[in-house]
Write an enzyme that holds these catalytic residues in place. Structure first.
Site, mmCIF file in Angstrom:
data_model
loop_
_atom_site.group_PDB
_atom_site.id
_atom_site.type_symbol
_atom_site.label_atom_id
_atom_site.label_comp_id
_atom_site.label_asym_id
_atom_site.label_seq_id
_atom_site.Cartn_x
_atom_site.Cartn_y
_atom_site.Cartn_z
ATOM 1 N N GLN A 1 15.147 -8.548 -3.335
ATOM 2 C CA GLN A 1 13.831 -9.201 -3.232
ATOM 3 C C GLN A 1 13.453 -9.850 -4.562
ATOM 4 O OE1 GLN A 1 10.240 -7.498 -1.204
ATOM 5 N NE2 GLN A 1 9.639 -6.873 -3.243
ATOM 6 N N HIS B 1 4.478 2.084 -8.038
ATOM 7 C CA HIS B 1 3.449 1.037 -8.053
ATOM 8 C C HIS B 1 2.547 1.198 -9.274
ATOM 9 C CE1 HIS B 1 4.124 1.349 -3.535
ATOM 10 N NE2 HIS B 1 4.374 0.072 -3.771
ATOM 11 N N ILE C 1 11.235 3.808 -10.756
ATOM 12 C CA ILE C 1 10.700 5.121 -11.141
ATOM 13 C C ILE C 1 11.292 6.162 -10.183
ATOM 14 C CG2 ILE C 1 8.600 6.509 -11.502
ATOM 15 C CD1 ILE C 1 8.694 4.159 -13.408
ATOM 16 N N LEU D 1 0.478 3.614 -2.129
ATOM 17 C CA LEU D 1 0.906 3.482 -3.529
ATOM 18 C C LEU D 1 1.400 4.808 -4.107
ATOM 19 C CD1 LEU D 1 -1.962 1.201 -4.909
ATOM 20 C CD2 LEU D 1 0.187 0.540 -3.803
ATOM 21 N N HIS D 2 2.441 4.714 -4.924
ATOM 22 C CA HIS D 2 3.010 5.887 -5.595
ATOM 23 C C HIS D 2 3.188 5.545 -7.077
ATOM 24 C CE1 HIS D 2 6.613 3.499 -5.333
ATOM 25 N NE2 HIS D 2 6.575 3.515 -4.013
ATOM 26 N N GLN E 1 7.513 -9.822 7.727
ATOM 27 C CA GLN E 1 8.763 -9.378 7.100
ATOM 28 C C GLN E 1 9.395 -8.183 7.814
ATOM 29 O OE1 GLN E 1 6.636 -8.459 3.264
ATOM 30 N NE2 GLN E 1 8.090 -6.786 3.136
ATOM 31 N N SER F 1 7.492 4.144 -0.645
ATOM 32 C CA SER F 1 6.450 4.556 0.310
ATOM 33 C C SER F 1 7.095 5.201 1.533
ATOM 34 C CB SER F 1 5.622 3.351 0.746
ATOM 35 O OG SER F 1 5.075 2.731 -0.396
ATOM 36 N N GLY G 1 0.815 -1.210 0.000
ATOM 37 C CA GLY G 1 0.000 0.000 0.000
ATOM 38 C C GLY G 1 0.848 1.260 0.000
HETATM 39 O O1 PAF Z 1 7.921 -5.015 -1.955
HETATM 40 C C1 PAF Z 1 6.955 -5.025 -1.167
HETATM 41 O O2 PAF Z 1 6.160 -4.083 -1.087
HETATM 42 C C2 PAF Z 1 6.759 -6.227 -0.267
HETATM 43 O O3 PAF Z 1 7.970 -6.749 0.161
HETATM 44 C C3 PAF Z 1 5.867 -7.311 -0.896
HETATM 45 C C4 PAF Z 1 6.512 -7.900 -2.129
HETATM 46 C C5 PAF Z 1 4.513 -6.720 -1.255
HETATM 47 C C6 PAF Z 1 5.652 -8.443 0.106
HETATM 48 O O4 PAF Z 1 5.026 -7.997 1.259
#
Ligand code: PAF
Length: 277
Positions: free
Chosen positions: A152, A34, A175, A30-31, A58, A185, A28
């Site tokens: 990641q 995203h 971006i 979001l920018h 995480q 975020s 969330g």
């Molecule tokens: O990159 C992220 O925003 C998070 O690590 C993800 C991939 C949504 C997992 O929670």
């Protein structure tokens, strides 16, 4: 566009779809970064699901899980504008019955003993676990991830291969703001001064790229000149890896990816950025 909170409802919807399903996993807030992932998914697929879930598994105990920005209403408006079909925003209880007794997906030590994995123990177990759950829940055809989170992305691609998920992983470029700051975020934590300081990350990467383009291949020179620009920040790492393997870059290697993580004082905001040299 629907906002769905229950796993059973997502399953019901995707069960009868006979088009490709794109998943954009997010936490969330979001920018435009995203937005570029969502736009690509809408273009590539018959149906797009954006997941919005701040995944507790995480985050480390001293990290920003509690203060992480939660802006579901705005996020949903943006998703609708971009043509997404569903926002999947489950609660923590919906996703995890008990986070202490959870079966985890654990990437290999060689992939997590460096960079963000080294300074955030358990982080990538949490990411791999929630992403696997989202893959199983949505039964997506493709999933979209930003290249800003380069480690990641590397770990997820490996997980998909190792565990035979029948899903195409689509990497999407970083971006940046017009002044070079990579969108995140967590930029919302920065005040005006901290934001100026944060520009040192992209400046350091750009300068190293200039050196690289001038033919400099000495790892120490590349790292030290980046560190000089980063002075004043609490630098976690500046590393150069082979982008295909994430092994330390060797001076014979053709391609090199420089990655930086640093905390920006006085806000203590941890930002990451990277650039292929
Ligand atoms: O990159 C992220 O925003 C998070 O690590 C993800 C991939 C949504 C997992 O929670």
């Amino acid at each position: 566009m629907k906002i769905i909170h229950k796993i059973s409802q997502i399953r019901e919807i995707t069960k009868n779809l006979n088009v490709s399903v794109g998943l954009v996993p997010t936490m969330g807030a979001l920018h435009s970064g995203h937005a570029s992932l969502i736009e690509k998914s809408v273009k590539d697929n018959g149906f797009t699901i954006v997941s919005v879930f701040v995944n507790p598994v995480q985050f480390g105990i001293n990290e920003d899980f509690d203060k992480y920005p939660r802006t579901l209403e705005n996020d949903a408006q943006l998703c609708e504008k971009l043509g997404a079909d569903v926002v999947f925003a489950p609660s923590v209880d919906e996703m995890y019955q008990d986070t202490r007794e959870l079966t985890l997906v654990c990437p290999p030590y060689s992939a997590i003993n460096k960079l963000c994995g080294k300074s955030r123990p358990g982080h990538f177990d949490g990411v791999a676990t929630v992403v696997s759950k989202l893959f199983n829940i949505t039964k997506c055809t493709r999933a979209y991830f930003g290249q800003k989170d380069a480690q990641q992305l590397f770990i997820i691609k490996k997980m998909v291969k190792d565990l035979n998920f029948d899903i195409e992983i689509v990497p999407c470029p970083i971006i940046r703001e017009s002044d070079g700051l990579a969108l995140s975020s967590r930029n919302s934590y920065l005040d005006e001064n901290a934001r100026k300081e944060a520009l040192k990350l992209s400046r350091a990467l750009n300068y190293s790229k200039e050196l690289w383009q001038k033919g400099i291949r000495d790892k120490d020179i590349l790292r030290d000149s980046a560190l000089k620009i980063l002075e004043g920040l609490d630098v976690d790492y500046v590393e150069i890896v082979d982008p295909e393997t994430f092994e330390d870059w060797q001076e014979t290697g053709k391609k090199a990816l420089m990655l930086i993580a640093a905390k920006i004082p006085p806000t203590n905001t941890r930002l990451i950025d990277n650039m292929e040299l």
